[in-house]
Design a protein around this motif. Structure first.
Motif, PDB file in Angstrom:
ATOM      1  N   GLY A  47     -41.264  22.189  27.117  1.00  0.00           N
ATOM      2  CA  GLY A  47     -42.201  21.546  26.255  1.00  0.00           C
ATOM      3  C   GLY A  47     -41.935  21.871  24.927  1.00  0.00           C
ATOM      4  N   ARG A  48     -41.561  22.882  24.350  1.00  0.00           N
ATOM      5  CA  ARG A  48     -41.189  22.886  22.946  1.00  0.00           C
ATOM      6  C   ARG A  48     -39.956  22.133  22.363  1.00  0.00           C
ATOM      7  NH1 ARG A  48     -41.254  29.145  21.351  1.00  0.00           N
ATOM      8  NH2 ARG A  48     -40.686  28.298  19.289  1.00  0.00           N
ATOM      9  N   ALA A  51     -41.134  18.399  22.220  1.00  0.00           N
ATOM     10  CA  ALA A  51     -42.130  18.320  20.920  1.00  0.00           C
ATOM     11  C   ALA A  51     -40.905  18.049  19.769  1.00  0.00           C
ATOM     12  CB  ALA A  51     -42.728  19.620  20.674  1.00  0.00           C
ATOM     13  N   ASP A  52     -39.764  19.012  19.908  1.00  0.00           N
ATOM     14  CA  ASP A  52     -38.937  18.937  18.747  1.00  0.00           C
ATOM     15  C   ASP A  52     -38.088  17.533  18.871  1.00  0.00           C
ATOM     16  OD1 ASP A  52     -39.470  21.082  17.639  1.00  0.00           O
ATOM     17  OD2 ASP A  52     -37.705  22.321  18.747  1.00  0.00           O
ATOM     18  N   THR A  54     -39.187  14.708  20.171  1.00  0.00           N
ATOM     19  CA  THR A  54     -40.104  13.707  19.820  1.00  0.00           C
ATOM     20  C   THR A  54     -40.256  13.532  18.247  1.00  0.00           C
ATOM     21  OG1 THR A  54     -41.395  14.150  21.837  1.00  0.00           O
ATOM     22  CG2 THR A  54     -42.357  12.936  19.827  1.00  0.00           C
ATOM     23  N   GLN A  55     -40.350  14.669  17.600  1.00  0.00           N
ATOM     24  CA  GLN A  55     -40.431  14.771  16.009  1.00  0.00           C
ATOM     25  C   GLN A  55     -39.238  14.194  15.561  1.00  0.00           C
ATOM     26  OE1 GLN A  55     -40.803  18.665  14.056  1.00  0.00           O
ATOM     27  NE2 GLN A  55     -42.484  17.809  12.910  1.00  0.00           N
ATOM     28  N   CYS A  96     -47.702  24.638  15.222  1.00  0.00           N
ATOM     29  CA  CYS A  96     -48.037  23.567  16.412  1.00  0.00           C
ATOM     30  C   CYS A  96     -47.304  22.229  16.010  1.00  0.00           C
ATOM     31  CB  CYS A  96     -49.433  23.486  16.652  1.00  0.00           C
ATOM     32  SG  CYS A  96     -49.586  22.234  18.185  1.00  0.00           S
ATOM     33  N   ARG A  97     -45.945  22.126  16.477  1.00  0.00           N
ATOM     34  CA  ARG A  97     -45.318  20.744  16.293  1.00  0.00           C
ATOM     35  C   ARG A  97     -46.113  19.744  17.008  1.00  0.00           C
ATOM     36  NH1 ARG A  97     -39.659  23.582  16.569  1.00  0.00           N
ATOM     37  NH2 ARG A  97     -39.547  24.172  14.292  1.00  0.00           N
ATOM     38  N   CYS A  98     -46.545  20.095  18.016  1.00  0.00           N
ATOM     39  CA  CYS A  98     -47.309  18.819  18.986  1.00  0.00           C
ATOM     40  C   CYS A  98     -48.234  17.961  17.996  1.00  0.00           C
ATOM     41  CB  CYS A  98     -47.596  19.329  20.379  1.00  0.00           C
ATOM     42  SG  CYS A  98     -46.436  19.873  21.354  1.00  0.00           S
ATOM     43  N   ASN A  99     -49.102  19.013  17.440  1.00  0.00           N
ATOM     44  CA  ASN A  99     -50.323  18.359  16.755  1.00  0.00           C
ATOM     45  C   ASN A  99     -50.174  18.457  15.296  1.00  0.00           C
ATOM     46  OD1 ASN A  99     -51.830  17.673  19.163  1.00  0.00           O
ATOM     47  ND2 ASN A  99     -51.694  19.599  19.815  1.00  0.00           N
ATOM     48  N   GLY A 129     -51.004  21.106  23.169  1.00  0.00           N
ATOM     49  CA  GLY A 129     -49.922  20.150  23.616  1.00  0.00           C
ATOM     50  C   GLY A 129     -48.981  20.752  24.478  1.00  0.00           C
ATOM     51  N   CYS A 130     -47.886  21.362  24.330  1.00  0.00           N
ATOM     52  CA  CYS A 130     -46.742  22.104  24.974  1.00  0.00           C
ATOM     53  C   CYS A 130     -47.325  23.500  25.174  1.00  0.00           C
ATOM     54  CB  CYS A 130     -45.233  21.839  24.502  1.00  0.00           C
ATOM     55  SG  CYS A 130     -44.957  23.108  23.219  1.00  0.00           S
TER      56      CYS A 130
END
Length: 189
Positions: A47-48, A51-52, A54-55, A96-99, A129-130
């Motif tokens: 998950g992490r 997120a990375d 995606t960013q 929180c990278r997801c949000n 998120g993750c």
């Protein structure tokens, strides 16, 4: 997301495809790169990392010198950088990278009365998120709780000045006497 990896990874010399396939840990991560940028990715079980990726995809940020670090940049069960000492994290640090939740957001939630991870999640969406940031959010909340001034205000000054030391609060504005009132006081003395 983005461009899928071609069936023949050598078909397009401008593309670079990196893959981590680990059935025993139930994870698969793949990044498709073009000109030093992530142009596509798929991620299952990390998950992490998702997120990375995606960013990096959305912001079109350059990949690291060794792009393999994109595949699994976080060792298992290791807290995120700075989680062991929240005082060293800048307020604008993304927790929180997801949000897109920052340290400042978590601190403000605590100052507004949110004392549990669940309460902070309800206010900021951190951890929803993750879930990879849960430890860091919990660490920030514990730090904030330890730093709160005593209710009777007899705590040492360094504890009472928590807000001034650890947030980006604006300095208080004090009214300065006008020139005419200063001159009037000078004439009286």
């Amino acid at each position: 997301m983005g461009q899928a990896a071609p069936a023949d990874p050598y078909a397009d010399p401008a593309l670079r495809v990196l893959t981590l396939h680990d059935p025993a840990r139930r994870r698969h991560v793949q990044a498709v790169l073009r000109e030093g940028r992530v142009v596509g990715a798929s991620c299952v079980g990390a998950g992490r990392t998702a997120a990375d990726l995606t960013q990096a995809f959305e912001r079109e940020t350059p990949v690291p010198a060794d792009p393999a670090a994109l595949l699994l940049p976080y060792p298992d069960h290791t807290p995120a950088a700075g989680a062991d000492d929240p005082t060293r994290l800048p307020d604008a640090t993304t927790v929180c990278r997801c949000n897109g939740v920052t340290k400042r957001d978590v601190v403000q939630a605590h100052l507004d009365g949110d004392r549990t991870v669940e309460q902070v999640a309800a206010r900021t969406r951190a951890t929803t998120g993750c879930g990879g940031c849960r430890g860091q959010v919990l660490g920030l909340l514990e730090w904030m709780s330890r730093s709160e001034p005593a209710a009777d205000d007899t705590a040492p000054a360094e504890q009472r000045s928590f807000h001034a030391r650890n947030t980006a609060a604006q300095p208080e504005k004090h009214a300065l006497p006008s020139v005419t009132s200063t001159e009037a006081r000078g004439a009286v003395s």
